[in-house]
Design a protein around this motif. Structure first.
Motif, PDB file in Angstrom:
ATOM      1  N   THR A  81      -2.559  -2.030  -2.004  1.00 55.03           N
ATOM      2  CA  THR A  81      -1.487  -1.613  -2.906  1.00 55.03           C
ATOM      3  C   THR A  81      -2.109  -1.263  -4.248  1.00 55.03           C
ATOM      4  OG1 THR A  81       0.032  -3.118  -1.792  1.00 55.03           O
ATOM      5  CG2 THR A  81       0.690  -2.320  -3.956  1.00 55.03           C
ATOM      6  N   ALA A 140       2.769  -2.961 -15.179  1.00 54.78           N
ATOM      7  CA  ALA A 140       2.390  -3.885 -14.103  1.00 54.78           C
ATOM      8  C   ALA A 140       1.718  -5.122 -14.677  1.00 54.78           C
ATOM      9  CB  ALA A 140       1.478  -3.192 -13.103  1.00 54.78           C
ATOM     10  N   GLU A 185       4.386  -7.265 -16.163  1.00 61.43           N
ATOM     11  CA  GLU A 185       5.161  -7.918 -15.105  1.00 61.43           C
ATOM     12  C   GLU A 185       4.373  -9.044 -14.432  1.00 61.43           C
ATOM     13  OE1 GLU A 185       6.741  -6.789 -10.659  1.00 61.43           O
ATOM     14  OE2 GLU A 185       6.511  -5.164 -12.096  1.00 61.43           O
ATOM     15  N   GLN A 240       2.232  -7.873  -5.621  1.00 63.64           N
ATOM     16  CA  GLN A 240       3.198  -6.784  -5.591  1.00 63.64           C
ATOM     17  C   GLN A 240       3.736  -6.569  -6.994  1.00 63.64           C
ATOM     18  OE1 GLN A 240       4.055  -4.914  -2.829  1.00 63.64           O
ATOM     19  NE2 GLN A 240       2.414  -6.027  -1.809  1.00 63.64           N
ATOM     20  N   THR A 241       4.194  -5.368  -7.273  1.00 60.87           N
ATOM     21  CA  THR A 241       4.800  -5.057  -8.556  1.00 60.87           C
ATOM     22  C   THR A 241       5.902  -4.026  -8.348  1.00 60.87           C
ATOM     23  OG1 THR A 241       4.398  -4.227 -10.792  1.00 60.87           O
ATOM     24  CG2 THR A 241       3.038  -3.308  -9.054  1.00 60.87           C
ATOM     25  N   GLU A 242       6.815  -3.984  -9.282  1.00 61.36           N
ATOM     26  CA  GLU A 242       7.910  -3.017  -9.228  1.00 61.36           C
ATOM     27  C   GLU A 242       7.495  -1.649  -9.780  1.00 61.36           C
ATOM     28  OE1 GLU A 242      11.026  -3.612  -8.010  1.00 61.36           O
ATOM     29  OE2 GLU A 242      10.278  -5.565  -7.372  1.00 61.36           O
ATOM     30  N   GLN A 243       6.291  -1.519 -10.257  1.00 60.93           N
ATOM     31  CA  GLN A 243       5.836  -0.323 -10.967  1.00 60.93           C
ATOM     32  C   GLN A 243       5.372   0.788 -10.038  1.00 60.93           C
ATOM     33  OE1 GLN A 243       6.626  -0.319 -14.117  1.00 60.93           O
ATOM     34  NE2 GLN A 243       7.321  -2.378 -13.713  1.00 60.93           N
ATOM     35  N   ALA A 244       6.272   1.308  -9.238  1.00 60.80           N
ATOM     36  CA  ALA A 244       5.987   2.439  -8.341  1.00 60.80           C
ATOM     37  C   ALA A 244       4.708   2.229  -7.553  1.00 60.80           C
ATOM     38  CB  ALA A 244       5.932   3.744  -9.132  1.00 60.80           C
TER      39      ALA A 244
END
Length: 57
Positions: free
Chosen positions: A34, A45, A48, A22-26
């Motif tokens: 994903t 990403a 991160e 998972q990543t926070e990058q939209a």
């Protein structure tokens, strides 16, 4: 790419994440996968997820 994330998401560049990553990058999800689209989001990403440095402005 179409097989992985569908025809509606085939614009490149795209980073399809492995398994449970998972990543926070939209992040977006298609066909149970994903993915992150766009070069700036992909670079962020990688930074991160793997701790690589981001480009200097």
């Amino acid at each position: 790419m179409v097989d992985l994330i569908g025809a509606e998401n085939q614009a490149l560049p795209v980073l399809v994440l492995a398994g449970s990553q998972q990543t926070e990058q939209a992040p977006k999800v298609a066909n149970g996968r994903t993915f992150v689209s766009g070069s700036d989001a992909i670079i962020a990403a990688f930074a991160e997820l793997y701790g690589i440095p981001v480009p200097h402005p």
